[in-house]
Design an enzyme around this catalytic site. Structure first.
Site, PDB file in Angstrom:
ATOM      1  N   GLU A 114      -0.177   4.236  -0.977  1.00 45.47           N
ATOM      2  CA  GLU A 114      -1.216   5.250  -0.992  1.00 45.47           C
ATOM      3  C   GLU A 114      -1.836   5.375  -2.381  1.00 45.47           C
ATOM      4  O   GLU A 114      -1.177   5.291  -3.397  1.00 45.47           O
ATOM      5  CB  GLU A 114      -0.736   6.609  -0.476  1.00 45.47           C
ATOM      6  N   ASP A 128      -5.910   6.260   5.493  1.00 40.78           N
ATOM      7  CA  ASP A 128      -7.020   7.107   5.939  1.00 40.78           C
ATOM      8  C   ASP A 128      -7.895   6.396   6.955  1.00 40.78           C
ATOM      9  O   ASP A 128      -9.027   6.780   7.189  1.00 40.78           O
ATOM     10  CB  ASP A 128      -7.844   7.588   4.749  1.00 40.78           C
ATOM     11  N   ASP A 136       0.868  -1.177   0.000  1.00 40.60           N
ATOM     12  CA  ASP A 136       0.000   0.000   0.000  1.00 40.60           C
ATOM     13  C   ASP A 136       0.904   1.227   0.000  1.00 40.60           C
ATOM     14  O   ASP A 136       1.504   1.573   1.019  1.00 40.60           O
ATOM     15  CB  ASP A 136      -0.906  -0.010   1.228  1.00 40.60           C
TER      16      ASP A 136
END
Length: 401
Positions: free
Chosen positions: A263, A363, A261
């Site tokens: 982003e 997030d 990940d």
């Protein structure tokens, strides 16, 4: 050190032959963070529910909070370099329930993890602090000793339905306000972690996860993330994700898969596809660069639906990454990908911020997952060190109780 141990062993064998049986204590084996330190890639964050990740570590692994009266206690190891004192937890939590309030960093950098505070991302964990995991929900054994894993539940009792990540109500503030979402996830307190890599500096991440109940929402990550707890752009994360969620193309089988990940995308490769394989491919990744949709998956990105899985992300930080993994009881690692980062803007070099997350995305969107141990190193460990660490993990004989 190995030479000295060999000489000592030989002398003891001679003594036994000359004088009869001699009681000999087994030499202390190297734990994962000892191996990484010897390789010049020291652990800057190290966590486990089950054991010490340094041969000399004799501190607490985690802290539990009792629901009946709010009292807390630390759960440590039974001896230096040893295993969790599960009996201490059983006594403290008898006739009530406990949650994990703090997960202690064993590295000496004091990067302890606590339940994540609300994020500023209105489509995610906007209203609630994430909850701590049930301390007794995942009983295991490690090397024959009783312990507990960390069982993360996306929507625990009392929480609303999941809205973490990109879901049907992603653009609806009313949906978010009405449903709410607590989830279960930790971070290091929304600040830059001590000693951790930032921007394009190199790092490695390993974790032992559970693969039988992995969720399909975004995300279940462990690693380097945004400090603010919200999406600040491509390349601002460098996190190991282990789940059934796919950003563009999915790997073979039904997951879960080892992914990076970085982003605005969970990536199994850095290769684009001509057509989108998943609706989320329209957001971030390489979509904005006009280079196609990112990223593809290959037959090498195999699913790992096993009770205990080792996953590894190696990130030089300047334009490449590698993904490795295997069932944890297998001594040999597989390489799923080793190549360029996505071609979109922001991924070469990365823009790592140095926050630490466990159990969520950048997030703070969450999904189901299990975690048993893991560490973040400054620098990418060499292949020999990774092999030694995996051999040690296999020798721990993780099992469910």
């Amino acid at each position: 050190m190995r030479l000295i141990r060999g000489v000592v062993t030989a002398l003891l064998v001679l003594m036994i032959g000359a004088f009869g049986t001699v009681a000999v204590a087994a030499p202390t084996a190297q734990s994962p963070c000892d191996v990484y330190a010897e390789a010049g890639t020291a652990c800057v964050a190290a966590y486990s529910s089950a054991r010490a990740l340094f041969a000399s570590y004799d501190g607490a692994l985690y802290q539990v909070r009792r629901s009946s009266d709010g009292e807390v206690t630390d759960i440590g190891v039974t001896e230096p370099g040893g295993y969790a004192d599960a009996s201490a937890q059983d006594r403290f939590c008898a006739d009530t329930s406990c949650v994990v309030a703090t997960i202690y960093d064993q590295s000496g950098q004091h990067n302890d993890l606590v339940p994540q505070a609300p994020t500023t991302a209105v489509y995610s964990n906007f209203f609630y602090t994430h909850e701590g995991v049930d301390a007794s929900a995942l009983p295991i054994t490690v090397n024959g000793r009783p312990a507990y894993g960390f069982k993360f539940v996306d929507a625990p009792p009392g929480g609303g339905p999941s809205i973490g990540g990109l879901h049907a109500c992603v653009t609806s503030l009313a949906c978010t306000a009405l449903t709410g979402h607590r989830g279960q996830a930790y971070n290091n307190g929304n600040r830059r972690a001590n000693g951790i890599a930032v921007d394009g500096q190199p790092e490695g991440i390993y974790g032992v996860f559970g693969g039988t109940r992995s969720g399909s929402d975004c995300c279940f990550g462990f690693g380097n993330s945004e400090i603010s707890g919200t999406d600040t752009g491509n390349g601002h994360m460098d996190t190991l994700n282990f789940s059934r969620a796919c950003w563009n193309a999915c790997g073979p089988g039904n997951g879960p898969w080892v992914q990076a990940d970085l982003e605005n995308g969970m990536f199994m490769t850095g290769q684009t596809t001509e057509q989108p394989q998943n609706y989320s491919a329209y957001v971030g990744g390489s979509y904005l660069s006009g280079n196609g949709f990112c990223c593809a998956a290959t037959e090498a990105n195999t699913a790992l639906p096993y009770p205990f899985v080792t996953a590894i992300l190696e990130s030089p930080g300047t334009g490449t990454f590698a993904l490795k993994g295997t069932p944890s009881d297998t001594p040999t690692l597989r390489t799923f990908y080793n190549g360029p980062t996505p071609p979109g803007p922001g991924y070469a070099p990365l823009h790592k911020e140095g926050g630490i997350i466990l159990g969520s995305g950048g997030d703070q969107g969450t999904t189901d997952g299990d975690f048993f141990e893991g560490a973040i190193t400054f620098g990418v460990p060499p292949a020999a060190a990774q092999a030694t660490v995996q051999a040690d993990i296999a020798n721990q004989h993780y099992t469910m109780r």
